[in-house]
Every structure is written in structure tokens, then in C-alpha cells.
Enzyme design. Structure first.
Site, PDB file in Angstrom:
ATOM      1  N   CYS A  64       0.827  -1.214   0.000  1.00  0.00           N
ATOM      2  CA  CYS A  64       0.000   0.000   0.000  1.00  0.00           C
ATOM      3  C   CYS A  64       0.860   1.261   0.000  1.00  0.00           C
ATOM      4  CB  CYS A  64      -0.919  -0.010   1.219  1.00  0.00           C
ATOM      5  SG  CYS A  64      -1.919   1.488   1.364  1.00  0.00           S
ATOM      6  N   GLU A 240      -5.270   3.127 -10.400  1.00  0.00           N
ATOM      7  CA  GLU A 240      -5.970   1.859 -10.133  1.00  0.00           C
ATOM      8  C   GLU A 240      -7.148   1.703 -11.092  1.00  0.00           C
ATOM      9  OE1 GLU A 240      -6.320   2.839  -5.643  1.00  0.00           O
ATOM     10  OE2 GLU A 240      -6.174   0.656  -5.769  1.00  0.00           O
TER      11      GLU A 240
HETATM   12  N1  ARG Z   1      -6.903  -1.759  -6.846  1.00  0.00           N
HETATM   13  C1  ARG Z   1      -8.226  -2.019  -6.344  1.00  0.00           C
HETATM   14  C2  ARG Z   1      -9.263  -1.500  -7.322  1.00  0.00           C
HETATM   15  O1  ARG Z   1      -8.891  -0.927  -8.303  1.00  0.00           O
HETATM   16  C3  ARG Z   1      -8.448  -1.368  -4.992  1.00  0.00           C
HETATM   17  C4  ARG Z   1      -7.419  -1.692  -3.919  1.00  0.00           C
HETATM   18  C5  ARG Z   1      -7.427  -0.743  -2.748  1.00  0.00           C
HETATM   19  N2  ARG Z   1      -7.138   0.587  -3.185  1.00  0.00           N
HETATM   20  C6  ARG Z   1      -7.116   1.691  -2.398  1.00  0.00           C
HETATM   21  N3  ARG Z   1      -6.857   2.826  -2.955  1.00  0.00           N
HETATM   22  N4  ARG Z   1      -7.371   1.600  -1.105  1.00  0.00           N
HETATM   23  O2  ARG Z   1     -10.438  -1.604  -7.153  1.00  0.00           O
END
Ligand code: ARG
Length: 359
Positions: A64, A240
Site C-alpha cells: 500500500c 488503479e
Molecule cells: N486496486 C483495487 C481496485 O482498483 C483497490 C485496492 C485498494 N485501493 C485503495 N486505494 N485503497 O479496485
């Protein structure tokens, strides 16, 4: 010493020191835990231990990049919830509190831990809010990542509308009972329709993403106690969504479409059309979240925040562990300091772990 006792000891020592408690507090608590373990084979965390333990677990999450904010985690202690209805109520409260109209609050809801002679609570969802995926003869509707879970939901009697963005229901299982499911009310699942600051055609793609990533399938371990149902969230980093969820070939696979709308030359890899499309997709994600006042962080800012976290930890005399392969952002990684450093990928015991799927 049983493994659970040695983990409990290590946890109490560290936790209590961080909370500025005395040596005699530590000794007393460890004795208490030893007795509890002998009698019941398990022990119960105090509210304070649970709260600080969940924060430590975030601080220890090697993958993280958002750990600067570990201390601000809001902990809902829901260990008393025992029926599916009680669990659904807690999850709805989590959604509302964490979403906070877009001013996202890092939050965890902790249900009762695995214990001898007690039915286990499990959440079947990967994330509380997630889009369904349907596969028909090699082509996909929605998120291919959700295909297996979506089938389970359909088997349980849920009905999807078969759009690319159907929000899946919450699925809760208590012990060996048949799992219960509940639709997420529209106003509890904040979503952001995606548009681009310059490309007016972008919004016609009809893309959207949900605002709050609430991981609900990981196991929280604190001092040898295992919390298998402990959904938690922070806020998104734009890559992400823009560089993975919407871009990966095995996910929404949108680079070819975006590139063609941008009228890029896609006949050769060397035109870097993928890279150009990727950047515009990420710009659209940041722009849309910003305009809708939903918290999100770009990868440059996130890396700077992570650098601060590293400094804070150094000042607190703790070493930072990390998984470089996850910490570097998937877009322009070498523009961040993280790329140019080594990280020790040792996993501290108080942490969030992958666990076997309940289905
Ligand atoms: N990578 C994942 C997604 O795109 C989420 C993981 C947690 N990400 C966060 N910013 N807390 O859905």
C-alpha cells in the site's frame, strides 16, 4: 509457547508501547491473555487493542502506497453482530460513513473473529461495491474480474441488468447456512460518470467507476487472532482505475477504443498509442472525481505522501517494509522516488492477508 500466545505477546508489547502504557500494564495483560488462552483456546481484544491493531495492520501493508494516513483509520467494532441482517446493517453504515458524500474516510468494520464453537462470518464479495461480469462465448459484459462471483449471485437469485456497470449485491454467509444477499441501495454506492476536460466525445463512451474501494475479502490478523470479515477502505489512486481496471486487457480493455476515438495511429506499437490513450484515461478519471468532489489521489502526490510516511516511520524508530513491485505506480513509475529505492518485503504478523474464497 503456543503460536497464538507468542503472537499475542509480541503484539501486546508493541501495541502497548506505542500507546505509552507501562511495563506493568503489559505484564498484567499478557498474564490475563495466557489464562484466557488456557481456558478457551482464544482471547478477546479490548476495543483499544482492536483499534490500534487494525491501524498497525495498515501500517504494515507492504503493497500500500497510501500508508501515510494509517493513524486516521476509523474503526467500527461490530463483533457483536451475529445475524445476516445485523451484518448487512453494519455494512450499510460502513458504506455511508466511509463515502461521506465524497469526502472519503478511511474506515474498517470488524466482525467477530474465528473462534472455536462459533459459526464463522464470511463476506463473499471481493469489494463491497463492485461491477458484475458476464461471459458469453468469449466476449464479456462488465468486469471480467467478477465473472465467477457474479455467477454465484445469479445462482442465489440475484438478477443483473447486464449493463457494463451493474453493482453487485452484498453476500454474507454465517457458518454453513446458505448465504444471504442484499442489493446495495443506489444512494449508498457513490459513482462517478467519467468525462474528459478536453475531449467532449469521452463522456459518450458511457464509462463510470465507483467512488470507494472497500476490500472485503481479506483476513485481518492481530496478535494471533484472525478476523476473516473485516472490510476496509481508503480512497482511490487514479491509476488503479485508469491504468488497470479500465485498461488491462483482462479487465475493461478500453485502450483500443480510446485510441481510436483519439484518432491515433494504432497500426504500429511504436506510435505509443497505448501510452497516449492511457494518459488521457487517467486524466479523465482525475478530472471527473475532482469535479464531483470525490476524494482521489494522483500517483505523483501519493508517492510524495509515501515519502513522508517513510520519514515519519524513521523518526518513530520503526523500519518500513514494502513490496516494490506493488508500490511503484503503473504509470511513469520512474518519475517517483519509490522506483529508485529498495524495499524490504518482510511481512509483519499484524497485517491484512489474502485468504481462501468461501465459495
Ligand atoms: N486496486 C483495487 C481496485 O482498483 C483497490 C485496492 C485498494 N485501493 C485503495 N486505494 N485503497 O479496485
Amino acid at each position: 509457547m503456543t503460536p497464538i500466545l507468542s503472537e499475542a505477546k509480541a503484539f501486546i508489547e508493541q501495541c502497548y508501547k506505542e500507546l505509552n502504557k507501562s511495563e506493568s500494564d503489559i505484564d498484567f495483560r499478557i498474564q490475563q491473555i495466557e489464562k484466557e488462552l488456557q481456558a478457551d483456546g482464544t482471547y478477546t481484544h479490548t476495543t483499544e487493542e482492536l483499534e490500534h491493531g487494525a491501524k498497525m495492520a495498515w501500517r504494515n501493508s507492504n503493497r500500500c502506497i497510501g500508508r501515510l494516513f494509517w493513524h486516521s483509520l476509523h474503526v467500527f467494532d461490530q463483533r457483536h453482530a451475529s445475524t445476516a441482517d445485523e451484518v448487512f446493517n453494519s455494512l450499510e453504515r460502513h458504506l455511508e460513513f466511509a463515502t461521506n458524500g465524497g469526502r472519503i474516510r478511511p474506515t474498517i468494520t470488524i466482525f467477530r473473529p474465528s473462534q472455536p464453537n462459533q459459526p464463522e462470518i464470511r463476506l463473499w464479495n471481493h469489494q463491497l461495491v463492485r461491477y458484475a461480469g458476464y461471459e458469453e462465448s468469449g466476449t464479456y459484459i462488465g468486469d471480467p474480474h467478477s465473472v465467477e462471483f457474479t455467477k454465484k449471485c445469479l445462482d442465489l437469485g440475484w438478477n443483473g441488468s447486464k449493463t457494463n456497470f451493474d453493482v453487485l449485491p452484498m453476500v454474507v454467509q454465517i457458518g454453513d447456512q446458505k448465504p444471504h444477499w442484499k442489493e446495495i441501495k443506489k444512494d449508498l454506492a457513490l459513482e462517478v460518470p467519467l468525462r474528459h476536460p478536453e475531449f467532449s466525445w469521452f463522456e459518450d463512451l458511457g464509462l463510470r467507476w465507483y467512488g470507494v474501494p472497500i476490500i472485503s475479502d481479506m483476513e485481518l490478523k492481530i496478535g494471533g487472532i484472525s478476523y476473516k470479515a473485516a472490510p476496509f477502505n481508503g480512497w482511490y489512486m487514479e491509476t488503479e482505475i485508469g491504468a488497470r481496471n479500465l485498461a488491462d486487457e483482462q479487465r475493461y480493455n478500453l485502450l483500443p477504443k480510446v485510441a481510436s476515438c483519439m484518432k491515433l495511429d494504432t497500426s504500429r506499437a511504436a506510435t505509443l498509442w497505448k501510452d497516449k490513450a492511457l494518459i488521457e484515461l487517467n486524466i479523465a478519471v482525475l478530472h471527473s472525481f475532482k469535479e464531483d468532489r470525490v476524494n482521489i489521489v494522483d500517483h505523483h502526490t501519493a508517492a510524495q505522501q509515501f515519502r513522508l510516511f517513510e520519514e515519519n516511520e524513521k523518526n518513530a524508530d520503526r523500519s518500513v517494509t514494502g513490496d516494490w513491485t506493488w508500490l511503484i505506480p503503473p504509470v511513469s513509475p520512474a518519475t517517483t522516488h519509490v522506483f529508485h529505492k529498495d524495499y524490504d518485503n518482510t511481512w509483519n504478523q499484524t497485517n491484512y492477508f489474502y485468504q481462501e474464497k468461501p465459495y
